[in-house]
Scaffold this active site. Structure first.
Site, short mmCIF file in Angstrom:
data_model
loop_
_atom_site.label_atom_id
_atom_site.label_comp_id
_atom_site.label_asym_id
_atom_site.label_seq_id
_atom_site.Cartn_x
_atom_site.Cartn_y
_atom_site.Cartn_z
N TYR A 98 16.36 -95.46 -39.67
CA TYR A 98 15.41 -96.11 -38.76
C TYR A 98 14.82 -97.36 -39.42
O TYR A 98 14.71 -98.42 -38.80
CB TYR A 98 14.29 -95.13 -38.40
N SER A 129 8.53 -102.71 -36.25
CA SER A 129 7.80 -101.53 -36.69
C SER A 129 7.17 -101.80 -38.05
O SER A 129 7.58 -102.73 -38.77
CB SER A 129 8.77 -100.34 -36.82
#
Length: 255
Positions: A159, A146
């Site tokens: 996250y 990501s």
């Protein structure tokens, strides 16, 4: 001749979390490059709907429902598929989740779930597939990282931690398994219009901020991830190992 390096005909690709969003788009792209598909998720009905869509486009598709966070289930499913159907040549570890909350109030159970879904699953599925790839002396593993592998934003610290771990686990996979003919790399999307980002996409203030923050000036389209995934899954990446490729419109390159 050089285009043949990207040809995935004769290869079989397992994509986790592939019933929708980025996972579905990557699976569809790999199929268009010639690969047979193995779709994975926990919801069998959603998987079958996705498989039907791809089948009507003329692609070869199997479904393999299992929970990527359950190591015994992962091993049984992959070992069984390899024994009964055939080799998995390409693995795309895409399954993931998000939870937003201030770090000081972040629920413990949500933190644990993020760890299991976003990083433990990469270990479980990667190891199960690699054991077979090692025996064959070849294989491709693409882990979905990501933009948060490199950057942080308020409200998503756990996250961010999991996606940073994905990049380092990818380096570890390459370090251990390159000697056996495997290429293990990560693809790191920036901000893409997906179900996971639905709350942000529908927020005009965030979208305006993102357009200013990203050199490309917009949200990404999931189709724009396909080329990089095909590259990392193909012979064109035969000496690419342990790297993370950011597909993010330039957001990690600029302040």
């Amino acid at each position: 001749m050089s285009l043949e390096l990207f040809n995935l005909a004769g290869k079989r690709a397992l994509v986790t979390g592939s019933s929708q969003g980025i996972g579905f788009a990557l699976a569809q792209g790999l199929a268009e490059a010639g690969a047979k598909l193995v779709l994975n998720g926990r919801d069998k009905s959603k998987l079958e709907q996705a498989a039907n869509t791809l089948s009507t486009e003329g692609h070869g598709v199997d479904v393999l429902p299992f929970d990527v966070t359950m190591s015994a289930d992962v091993r049984a499913a992959i070992d069984g598929y390899e024994a009964e159907t055939g080799p998995i040549d390409i693995l795309v570890n895409n399954a993931g989740m998000q939870h937003r909350a201030p770090l000081e109030d972040f629920p413990q159970e949500a933190f644990e779930q993020l760890l299991q879904t976003n990083i433990a699953s990469v270990f479980h599925v990667g190891q199960a597939c690699a054991r077979h790839m090692i025996q064959r002396g070849k294989g491709k593993i693409v882990n979905i990282a990501s933009v948060q592998t490199a950057l942080a934003r308020p409200g998503i610290a756990p996250y961010t931690a999991t996606k940073g771990a994905v990049a380092n686990l990818t380096k570890g996979m390459a370090t251990d398994w390159a000697q056996y003919g495997l290429q293990c790399n990560a693809l790191a999307p920036g901000y893409f219009d997906t179900p996971l980002n639905a709350a942000l996409v529908s927020d005009p203030e965030f979208s305006a901020w993102l357009a200013k923050r990203t050199p490309a000036g917009r949200w990404g389209n999931v189709a724009e991830l396909v080329g990089t995934c095909i590259f990392l899954s193909s012979d064109a990446a035969s000496f690419v190992n342990g790297t993370t490729v950011f597909v993010d419109g330039g957001i990690t390159a600029s302040l």
